[in-house]
Design a protein around this motif. Sequence first.
Motif, PDB file in Angstrom:
ATOM      1  N   ARG A 174      92.799  31.918  16.983  1.00  0.00           N
ATOM      2  CA  ARG A 174      93.317  33.039  17.761  1.00  0.00           C
ATOM      3  C   ARG A 174      94.827  32.901  17.890  1.00  0.00           C
ATOM      4  O   ARG A 174      95.363  31.796  17.805  1.00  0.00           O
ATOM      5  N   PHE A 175      95.481  34.016  18.099  1.00  0.00           N
ATOM      6  CA  PHE A 175      96.928  34.021  18.298  1.00  0.00           C
ATOM      7  C   PHE A 175      97.249  34.261  19.763  1.00  0.00           C
ATOM      8  O   PHE A 175      96.622  35.105  20.420  1.00  0.00           O
ATOM      9  N   VAL A 176      98.229  33.528  20.267  1.00  0.00           N
ATOM     10  CA  VAL A 176      98.709  33.752  21.625  1.00  0.00           C
ATOM     11  C   VAL A 176      99.275  35.161  21.720  1.00  0.00           C
ATOM     12  O   VAL A 176     100.023  35.610  20.838  1.00  0.00           O
ATOM     13  N   GLU A 177      98.892  35.864  22.761  1.00  0.00           N
ATOM     14  CA  GLU A 177      99.451  37.193  23.028  1.00  0.00           C
ATOM     15  C   GLU A 177     100.839  36.992  23.610  1.00  0.00           C
ATOM     16  O   GLU A 177     100.989  36.600  24.765  1.00  0.00           O
ATOM     17  N   ARG A 178     101.843  37.273  22.825  1.00  0.00           N
ATOM     18  CA  ARG A 178     103.198  36.944  23.224  1.00  0.00           C
ATOM     19  C   ARG A 178     103.806  38.000  24.136  1.00  0.00           C
ATOM     20  O   ARG A 178     103.736  39.199  23.871  1.00  0.00           O
ATOM     21  N   THR A 179     104.419  37.538  25.233  1.00  0.00           N
ATOM     22  CA  THR A 179     105.174  38.410  26.129  1.00  0.00           C
ATOM     23  C   THR A 179     106.549  37.791  26.323  1.00  0.00           C
ATOM     24  O   THR A 179     106.669  36.595  26.516  1.00  0.00           O
ATOM     25  N   GLY A 180     107.576  38.583  26.246  1.00  0.00           N
ATOM     26  CA  GLY A 180     108.940  38.059  26.376  1.00  0.00           C
ATOM     27  C   GLY A 180     109.486  37.617  25.037  1.00  0.00           C
ATOM     28  O   GLY A 180     108.756  37.142  24.169  1.00  0.00           O
ATOM     29  N   GLU A 181     110.786  37.761  24.870  1.00  0.00           N
ATOM     30  CA  GLU A 181     111.416  37.445  23.587  1.00  0.00           C
ATOM     31  C   GLU A 181     111.450  35.948  23.322  1.00  0.00           C
ATOM     32  O   GLU A 181     111.135  35.492  22.228  1.00  0.00           O
ATOM     33  N   HIS A 182     111.863  35.161  24.321  1.00  0.00           N
ATOM     34  CA  HIS A 182     111.995  33.720  24.123  1.00  0.00           C
ATOM     35  C   HIS A 182     111.100  32.897  25.044  1.00  0.00           C
ATOM     36  O   HIS A 182     110.724  31.780  24.697  1.00  0.00           O
ATOM     37  N   PHE A 183     110.772  33.427  26.217  1.00  0.00           N
ATOM     38  CA  PHE A 183     109.959  32.656  27.154  1.00  0.00           C
ATOM     39  C   PHE A 183     108.948  33.561  27.832  1.00  0.00           C
ATOM     40  O   PHE A 183     109.274  34.679  28.235  1.00  0.00           O
ATOM     41  N   GLN A 184     107.718  33.083  27.927  1.00  0.00           N
ATOM     42  CA  GLN A 184     106.716  33.806  28.704  1.00  0.00           C
ATOM     43  C   GLN A 184     106.222  32.893  29.818  1.00  0.00           C
ATOM     44  O   GLN A 184     105.944  31.712  29.604  1.00  0.00           O
ATOM     45  N   ASP A 185     106.135  33.448  31.007  1.00  0.00           N
ATOM     46  CA  ASP A 185     105.807  32.655  32.190  1.00  0.00           C
ATOM     47  C   ASP A 185     104.417  32.067  32.136  1.00  0.00           C
ATOM     48  O   ASP A 185     104.165  30.978  32.641  1.00  0.00           O
ATOM     49  N   THR A 186     103.493  32.804  31.542  1.00  0.00           N
ATOM     50  CA  THR A 186     102.130  32.291  31.446  1.00  0.00           C
ATOM     51  C   THR A 186     101.512  32.809  30.157  1.00  0.00           C
ATOM     52  O   THR A 186     102.064  33.669  29.477  1.00  0.00           O
TER      53      THR A 186
ATOM     54  N   LEU B 153     107.872  28.426  25.760  1.00  0.00           N
ATOM     55  CA  LEU B 153     109.203  28.716  25.229  1.00  0.00           C
ATOM     56  C   LEU B 153     109.097  28.771  23.711  1.00  0.00           C
ATOM     57  O   LEU B 153     108.562  27.848  23.084  1.00  0.00           O
ATOM     58  N   TYR B 154     109.599  29.850  23.103  1.00  0.00           N
ATOM     59  CA  TYR B 154     109.597  29.995  21.645  1.00  0.00           C
ATOM     60  C   TYR B 154     110.968  29.587  21.107  1.00  0.00           C
ATOM     61  O   TYR B 154     111.991  30.087  21.576  1.00  0.00           O
TER      62      TYR B 154
END
Length: 286
Positions: free
Chosen positions: A166-178, A186-187
């Motif tokens: 599965r792929f993480v559902e990404r939120t935020g350009e560089h960092f997602q809080d949860t 952090l990407y």
Amino acid sequence: MTLYPIEAGNFKLDGGAMFGVVPKTIWNRTNPADANNMIDIAATCLLVEDGDRLILIDTGMGDKQSEKFFGYYYMWGDDNIDKSLKKHGFHRDDITDVFMTHLHFDHCGGSIQWNKDRTGYEPAFKNATFWSNKEHWEWATKPNAREKASFLKENILPMQESGQLRFVERTGEHFQDTSELGFGILYVDGHTDKQMIPHINYKGKKLVFMADLLPTAGHLPLPFVMGYDTRPLITLSEKEKFLKKAAAEDYYLFLEHDAHNEIVSVQDTEKGVRLKEVHTFNELFN
């Protein structure tokens, strides 16, 4: 939530490759090399027990590669995932999720094993969901010439073929809080495209699993960038931004590849962000 360090096995890598343009006379002070110019490297993973989930962050090299392959990496010590899990009362079949910071062989090789008759490969964690992100998966499955030797298809494709990817559902350009895993991500793109750095709030502290953004404590100075990084100037920028935040907000940095320093804290100095203290996991959290 309870966290457990999981030792996936120790190996050695060329010190020059690990420190890029930094002269050996400098990096040898913190990461002494042997007669073959090799330095000690760990593969310390992290197990997150959160409710009914057991999330393993990274899995080390595994043991399915050839004797010739392992001959390049000078394996040492007797640590492995099974022994480390057993020490904490777990078995690999208990793992519900495997989160891979990125798909280089020393971070995900242990996710896949030979099948029973050694005619093909299968997931080493039969009950787990394997987590990557879509951008990094594309990068890894269509590798550039420089990283091709690190993205081994036998480590990667069986995850998808098994139906457990599965792929993480990404939120935020560089960092997602949860995330679906319950921790922040952090990407970063300097070492490889869209490496994921977990940020975990644990017992009143912020613990960050550093993966290859900061391989060892010896890599704290900004120019100390691995020769393996595909975009070293981006690594410089990512490290600077992250380390300033880590110093200002008292992060604890869990060093996956440091064979001698488990966790470090950092501080801002006239020379930039530098080592503040070295900690053991037990000292901080038990």
